[in-house]
Design a protein around this motif. Structure first.
Motif, PDB file in Angstrom:
ATOM      1  N   GLY A  56     -47.915 -24.744   1.991  1.00  0.00           N
ATOM      2  CA  GLY A  56     -47.884 -26.097   1.617  1.00  0.00           C
ATOM      3  C   GLY A  56     -48.530 -26.918   2.654  1.00  0.00           C
ATOM      4  O   GLY A  56     -47.828 -27.305   3.558  1.00  0.00           O
ATOM      5  N   ALA A  57     -49.753 -27.158   2.440  1.00  0.00           N
ATOM      6  CA  ALA A  57     -50.471 -27.936   3.433  1.00  0.00           C
ATOM      7  C   ALA A  57     -49.759 -29.234   3.766  1.00  0.00           C
ATOM      8  O   ALA A  57     -49.878 -29.721   4.867  1.00  0.00           O
ATOM      9  CB  ALA A  57     -51.886 -28.195   2.947  1.00  0.00           C
ATOM     10  N   ASN A  58     -49.012 -29.797   2.833  1.00  0.00           N
ATOM     11  CA  ASN A  58     -48.276 -31.026   3.108  1.00  0.00           C
ATOM     12  C   ASN A  58     -46.993 -30.748   3.868  1.00  0.00           C
ATOM     13  O   ASN A  58     -46.535 -31.588   4.622  1.00  0.00           O
ATOM     14  CB  ASN A  58     -47.964 -31.757   1.797  1.00  0.00           C
ATOM     15  CG  ASN A  58     -49.224 -32.206   1.113  1.00  0.00           C
ATOM     16  OD1 ASN A  58     -50.220 -32.464   1.750  1.00  0.00           O
ATOM     17  ND2 ASN A  58     -49.174 -32.283  -0.200  1.00  0.00           N
ATOM     18  N   ALA A  59     -46.415 -29.596   3.655  1.00  0.00           N
ATOM     19  CA  ALA A  59     -45.226 -29.146   4.373  1.00  0.00           C
ATOM     20  C   ALA A  59     -44.225 -30.277   4.560  1.00  0.00           C
ATOM     21  O   ALA A  59     -43.874 -30.644   5.668  1.00  0.00           O
ATOM     22  CB  ALA A  59     -45.620 -28.506   5.688  1.00  0.00           C
ATOM     23  N   SER A  60     -43.751 -30.799   3.466  1.00  0.00           N
ATOM     24  CA  SER A  60     -42.854 -31.952   3.481  1.00  0.00           C
ATOM     25  C   SER A  60     -41.519 -31.686   4.165  1.00  0.00           C
ATOM     26  O   SER A  60     -40.850 -32.618   4.585  1.00  0.00           O
ATOM     27  CB  SER A  60     -42.609 -32.412   2.047  1.00  0.00           C
ATOM     28  OG  SER A  60     -42.051 -31.349   1.288  1.00  0.00           O
ATOM     29  N   ASP A  61     -41.139 -30.432   4.339  1.00  0.00           N
ATOM     30  CA  ASP A  61     -39.836 -30.118   4.903  1.00  0.00           C
ATOM     31  C   ASP A  61     -39.862 -29.752   6.387  1.00  0.00           C
ATOM     32  O   ASP A  61     -38.890 -29.236   6.920  1.00  0.00           O
ATOM     33  CB  ASP A  61     -39.166 -29.007   4.098  1.00  0.00           C
ATOM     34  CG  ASP A  61     -40.024 -27.755   3.993  1.00  0.00           C
ATOM     35  OD1 ASP A  61     -41.212 -27.809   4.354  1.00  0.00           O
ATOM     36  OD2 ASP A  61     -39.504 -26.738   3.536  1.00  0.00           O
ATOM     37  N   ILE A  62     -40.950 -30.067   7.099  1.00  0.00           N
ATOM     38  CA  ILE A  62     -41.020 -29.775   8.538  1.00  0.00           C
ATOM     39  C   ILE A  62     -40.884 -31.027   9.389  1.00  0.00           C
ATOM     40  O   ILE A  62     -40.881 -30.939  10.611  1.00  0.00           O
ATOM     41  CB  ILE A  62     -42.332 -29.050   8.913  1.00  0.00           C
ATOM     42  CG1 ILE A  62     -43.544 -29.948   8.695  1.00  0.00           C
ATOM     43  CG2 ILE A  62     -42.453 -27.726   8.201  1.00  0.00           C
ATOM     44  CD1 ILE A  62     -44.816 -29.430   9.333  1.00  0.00           C
ATOM     45  N   ILE A  74     -51.376 -24.580  10.491  1.00  0.00           N
ATOM     46  CA  ILE A  74     -51.905 -24.949   9.169  1.00  0.00           C
ATOM     47  C   ILE A  74     -53.347 -25.422   9.308  1.00  0.00           C
ATOM     48  O   ILE A  74     -54.228 -24.973   8.566  1.00  0.00           O
ATOM     49  CB  ILE A  74     -51.030 -26.035   8.496  1.00  0.00           C
ATOM     50  CG1 ILE A  74     -49.686 -25.444   8.059  1.00  0.00           C
ATOM     51  CG2 ILE A  74     -51.756 -26.637   7.295  1.00  0.00           C
ATOM     52  CD1 ILE A  74     -48.677 -26.486   7.586  1.00  0.00           C
ATOM     53  N   SER A  75     -53.604 -26.302  10.275  1.00  0.00           N
ATOM     54  CA  SER A  75     -54.960 -26.827  10.436  1.00  0.00           C
ATOM     55  C   SER A  75     -55.952 -25.754  10.883  1.00  0.00           C
ATOM     56  O   SER A  75     -57.146 -25.857  10.603  1.00  0.00           O
ATOM     57  CB  SER A  75     -54.978 -28.011  11.407  1.00  0.00           C
ATOM     58  OG  SER A  75     -54.678 -27.600  12.715  1.00  0.00           O
ATOM     59  N   ASN A  76     -55.475 -24.721  11.551  1.00  0.00           N
ATOM     60  CA  ASN A  76     -56.341 -23.603  11.963  1.00  0.00           C
ATOM     61  C   ASN A  76     -56.495 -22.551  10.878  1.00  0.00           C
ATOM     62  O   ASN A  76     -57.179 -21.554  11.072  1.00  0.00           O
ATOM     63  CB  ASN A  76     -55.796 -22.944  13.233  1.00  0.00           C
ATOM     64  CG  ASN A  76     -55.976 -23.819  14.449  1.00  0.00           C
ATOM     65  OD1 ASN A  76     -56.812 -24.710  14.479  1.00  0.00           O
ATOM     66  ND2 ASN A  76     -55.168 -23.588  15.465  1.00  0.00           N
ATOM     67  N   GLY A  77     -55.841 -22.755   9.730  1.00  0.00           N
ATOM     68  CA  GLY A  77     -55.981 -21.825   8.614  1.00  0.00           C
ATOM     69  C   GLY A  77     -55.180 -20.541   8.748  1.00  0.00           C
ATOM     70  O   GLY A  77     -55.418 -19.590   8.013  1.00  0.00           O
ATOM     71  N   LEU A  78     -54.236 -20.490   9.692  1.00  0.00           N
ATOM     72  CA  LEU A  78     -53.441 -19.277   9.873  1.00  0.00           C
ATOM     73  C   LEU A  78     -52.314 -19.186   8.853  1.00  0.00           C
ATOM     74  O   LEU A  78     -51.903 -18.089   8.475  1.00  0.00           O
ATOM     75  CB  LEU A  78     -52.846 -19.228  11.283  1.00  0.00           C
ATOM     76  CG  LEU A  78     -53.845 -19.132  12.420  1.00  0.00           C
ATOM     77  CD1 LEU A  78     -53.134 -19.193  13.763  1.00  0.00           C
ATOM     78  CD2 LEU A  78     -54.658 -17.848  12.304  1.00  0.00           C
ATOM     79  N   ILE A  79     -51.795 -20.322   8.440  1.00  0.00           N
ATOM     80  CA  ILE A  79     -50.693 -20.387   7.485  1.00  0.00           C
ATOM     81  C   ILE A  79     -50.947 -21.538   6.524  1.00  0.00           C
ATOM     82  O   ILE A  79     -51.764 -22.408   6.798  1.00  0.00           O
ATOM     83  CB  ILE A  79     -49.334 -20.584   8.191  1.00  0.00           C
ATOM     84  CG1 ILE A  79     -49.374 -21.813   9.096  1.00  0.00           C
ATOM     85  CG2 ILE A  79     -48.927 -19.351   8.970  1.00  0.00           C
ATOM     86  CD1 ILE A  79     -48.072 -22.144   9.778  1.00  0.00           C
ATOM     87  N   ASN A  80     -50.253 -21.551   5.393  1.00  0.00           N
ATOM     88  CA  ASN A  80     -50.439 -22.612   4.414  1.00  0.00           C
ATOM     89  C   ASN A  80     -49.137 -23.275   4.011  1.00  0.00           C
ATOM     90  O   ASN A  80     -48.941 -24.438   4.213  1.00  0.00           O
ATOM     91  CB  ASN A  80     -51.116 -22.076   3.146  1.00  0.00           C
ATOM     92  CG  ASN A  80     -52.465 -21.500   3.440  1.00  0.00           C
ATOM     93  OD1 ASN A  80     -53.268 -22.110   4.119  1.00  0.00           O
ATOM     94  ND2 ASN A  80     -52.721 -20.303   2.955  1.00  0.00           N
ATOM     95  N   GLY A  81     -48.250 -22.570   3.421  1.00  0.00           N
ATOM     96  CA  GLY A  81     -47.018 -23.112   2.871  1.00  0.00           C
ATOM     97  C   GLY A  81     -46.855 -22.600   1.456  1.00  0.00           C
ATOM     98  O   GLY A  81     -47.664 -21.814   0.972  1.00  0.00           O
ATOM     99  N   TYR A  82     -45.811 -23.016   0.802  1.00  0.00           N
ATOM    100  CA  TYR A  82     -45.534 -22.570  -0.561  1.00  0.00           C
ATOM    101  C   TYR A  82     -46.220 -23.468  -1.584  1.00  0.00           C
ATOM    102  O   TYR A  82     -46.515 -24.640  -1.300  1.00  0.00           O
ATOM    103  CB  TYR A  82     -44.027 -22.531  -0.796  1.00  0.00           C
ATOM    104  CG  TYR A  82     -43.352 -21.423  -0.020  1.00  0.00           C
ATOM    105  CD1 TYR A  82     -43.254 -20.149  -0.553  1.00  0.00           C
ATOM    106  CD2 TYR A  82     -42.835 -21.647   1.253  1.00  0.00           C
ATOM    107  CE1 TYR A  82     -42.649 -19.121   0.153  1.00  0.00           C
ATOM    108  CE2 TYR A  82     -42.227 -20.620   1.960  1.00  0.00           C
ATOM    109  CZ  TYR A  82     -42.135 -19.368   1.411  1.00  0.00           C
ATOM    110  OH  TYR A  82     -41.540 -18.357   2.110  1.00  0.00           O
TER     111      TYR A  82
END
Length: 93
Positions: free
Chosen positions: A23-29, A42-50
């Motif tokens: 979840g690029a927005n990752a509202s729960d962090i 996320i910005s480095n493209g290593l992870i995204n989110g649900y």
């Protein structure tokens, strides 16, 4: 190379409770202690989110999520035939 792998493994262990998946927005962090690291990864493209826009930072990391992180961190793209009973073919990983 060994030092890089060791550092990555240490980082993954430290943040293993983050649910390092997609979840690029990752509202729960917003109020999570690892917010800045999650945003950087996320910005480095290593992870995204649900897909629902959440990140679920307190979920444990799965084997599939960990391997996706390792592969992205080191740029591994070669595919190999691996058979795990708990890993279904055709899934996102």
């Amino acid at each position: 190379m060994k030092k890089k792998v060791a550092l990555l493994l240490i980082a993954c262990m430290v943040v293993s409770s983050l649910g390092l998946t997609f979840g690029a927005n990752a509202s729960d962090i917003e109020n999570h202690w690892a917010k800045e690291t999650i945003k950087t990864w996320i910005s480095n493209g290593l992870i995204n989110g649900y897909p629902d826009g959440s990140f679920r930072p307190n979920n444990p990391i799965t084997r599939a999520e960990f391997m996706v992180l390792v592969n992205k961190a080191f740029g591994f793209t070669e595919r190999a035939e691996i058979s795990y009973k708990d890993v279904s073919e055709g899934e996102w990983y």
